[in-house]
Design a protein around this motif. Structure first.
Motif, mmCIF file in Angstrom:
data_model
loop_
_atom_site.group_PDB
_atom_site.id
_atom_site.type_symbol
_atom_site.label_atom_id
_atom_site.label_comp_id
_atom_site.label_asym_id
_atom_site.label_seq_id
_atom_site.Cartn_x
_atom_site.Cartn_y
_atom_site.Cartn_z
ATOM 1 N N PRO A 1 0.888 4.478 -9.237
ATOM 2 C CA PRO A 1 1.095 5.797 -9.158
ATOM 3 C C PRO A 1 0.079 6.685 -8.969
ATOM 4 O O PRO A 1 -0.935 6.641 -9.774
ATOM 5 C CB PRO A 1 2.249 6.274 -10.448
ATOM 6 N N PHE A 2 0.075 7.712 -8.267
ATOM 7 C CA PHE A 2 -1.057 8.747 -8.150
ATOM 8 C C PHE A 2 -2.273 8.289 -7.587
ATOM 9 O O PHE A 2 -3.150 9.045 -7.403
ATOM 10 C CB PHE A 2 -0.959 9.514 -9.506
ATOM 11 N N LYS A 3 -2.466 6.909 -7.281
ATOM 12 C CA LYS A 3 -3.479 6.382 -6.813
ATOM 13 C C LYS A 3 -3.451 5.605 -5.367
ATOM 14 O O LYS A 3 -4.345 5.649 -4.614
ATOM 15 C CB LYS A 3 -4.092 5.594 -7.773
ATOM 16 N N LYS A 4 -2.306 4.863 -5.585
ATOM 17 C CA LYS A 4 -2.329 3.852 -3.914
ATOM 18 C C LYS A 4 -0.909 3.568 -3.798
ATOM 19 O O LYS A 4 0.043 3.456 -4.583
ATOM 20 C CB LYS A 4 -3.119 2.667 -4.459
ATOM 21 N N LEU A 5 -0.661 3.512 -2.554
ATOM 22 C CA LEU A 5 0.676 3.165 -1.795
ATOM 23 C C LEU A 5 0.294 2.368 -0.594
ATOM 24 O O LEU A 5 -0.354 2.734 0.326
ATOM 25 C CB LEU A 5 1.544 4.529 -1.667
ATOM 26 N N ILE A 6 0.872 1.207 -0.329
ATOM 27 C CA ILE A 6 0.750 0.328 0.530
ATOM 28 C C ILE A 6 2.109 -0.212 0.976
ATOM 29 O O ILE A 6 3.002 -0.523 0.252
ATOM 30 C CB ILE A 6 -0.149 -1.055 0.292
ATOM 31 N N TYR A 7 2.530 -0.010 2.331
ATOM 32 C CA TYR A 7 3.674 -0.485 2.841
ATOM 33 C C TYR A 7 3.453 -1.385 4.308
ATOM 34 O O TYR A 7 2.471 -0.556 4.795
ATOM 35 C CB TYR A 7 4.777 0.284 2.935
ATOM 36 N N SER A 8 4.169 -2.112 4.545
ATOM 37 C CA SER A 8 4.395 -2.728 5.913
ATOM 38 C C SER A 8 4.928 -1.702 6.582
ATOM 39 O O SER A 8 5.756 -0.742 6.481
ATOM 40 C CB SER A 8 5.140 -4.029 5.999
ATOM 41 N N TRP A 9 4.663 -1.641 8.182
ATOM 42 C CA TRP A 9 5.089 -0.793 9.144
ATOM 43 C C TRP A 9 5.357 -1.592 10.389
ATOM 44 O O TRP A 9 4.297 -1.878 11.191
ATOM 45 C CB TRP A 9 4.414 0.387 9.437
#
Length: 147
Positions: A70-78
């Motif tokens: 939260p508030f620092k990093k978000l990773i997702y596949s696309w």
């Protein structure tokens, strides 16, 4: 050949405000595209746009939240393709946020492009910048409306 997209933007708003625009489906739709995103690791979601036959894309991008700090990093596949079950785009999109004075520095790194989807990488490089400018405009409008 371009195998990744890397960019950064500076916001006047603090990381918590920018984070909302990366993790709330209704706000994501304002600047990117319709979606059913939920900020939960393992959640599978999709982005939807009109098909783009020239890039061999049916307009449905299947994604999965891989990491969330939260508030620092978000990773997702696309992932995406022509709609026949084959995947012609298989990338990882990583967003990182850091405090920058009283605002935020937002980084994007999208990896996994290859020779077969070079045209998609080129289009998305320009597309990210245009969409981020839309996000900034919405955030600035919200800031003015709250005064």
């Amino acid at each position: 050949m371009q195998t990744e997209i890397v960019n950064q933007w500076i916001y006047e708003q603090p990381p918590g405000e920018v984070w909302k625009y990366l993790t709330q489906a209704d706000l994501i739709e304002l600047w990117l595209m319709p979606n059913d995103f939920k900020p939960i690791v393992g959640h599978e979601f999709s982005f939807r746009i009109k098909p783009i036959p020239s890039l061999n894309l049916d307009g449905i991008f299947n994604c999965k939240v891989l990491e969330l700090v939260p508030f620092k990093k978000l990773i997702y596949s696309w992932k995406g393709g022509p709609g026949d079950g084959s995947i012609t785009l298989d990338t990882i999109c990583e967003w990182t946020l850091e405090s920058y004075g009283s605002g935020t520095k937002l980084h994007i790194k999208q990896t996994g492009f290859n020779e077969a989807n070079f045209a998609i990488a080129t289009a998305m490089t320009d597309g990210w910048d245009k969409n981020i400018q839309k996000m900034i405009a919405h955030m600035n409008q919200q800031k003015l409306a709250s005064k």
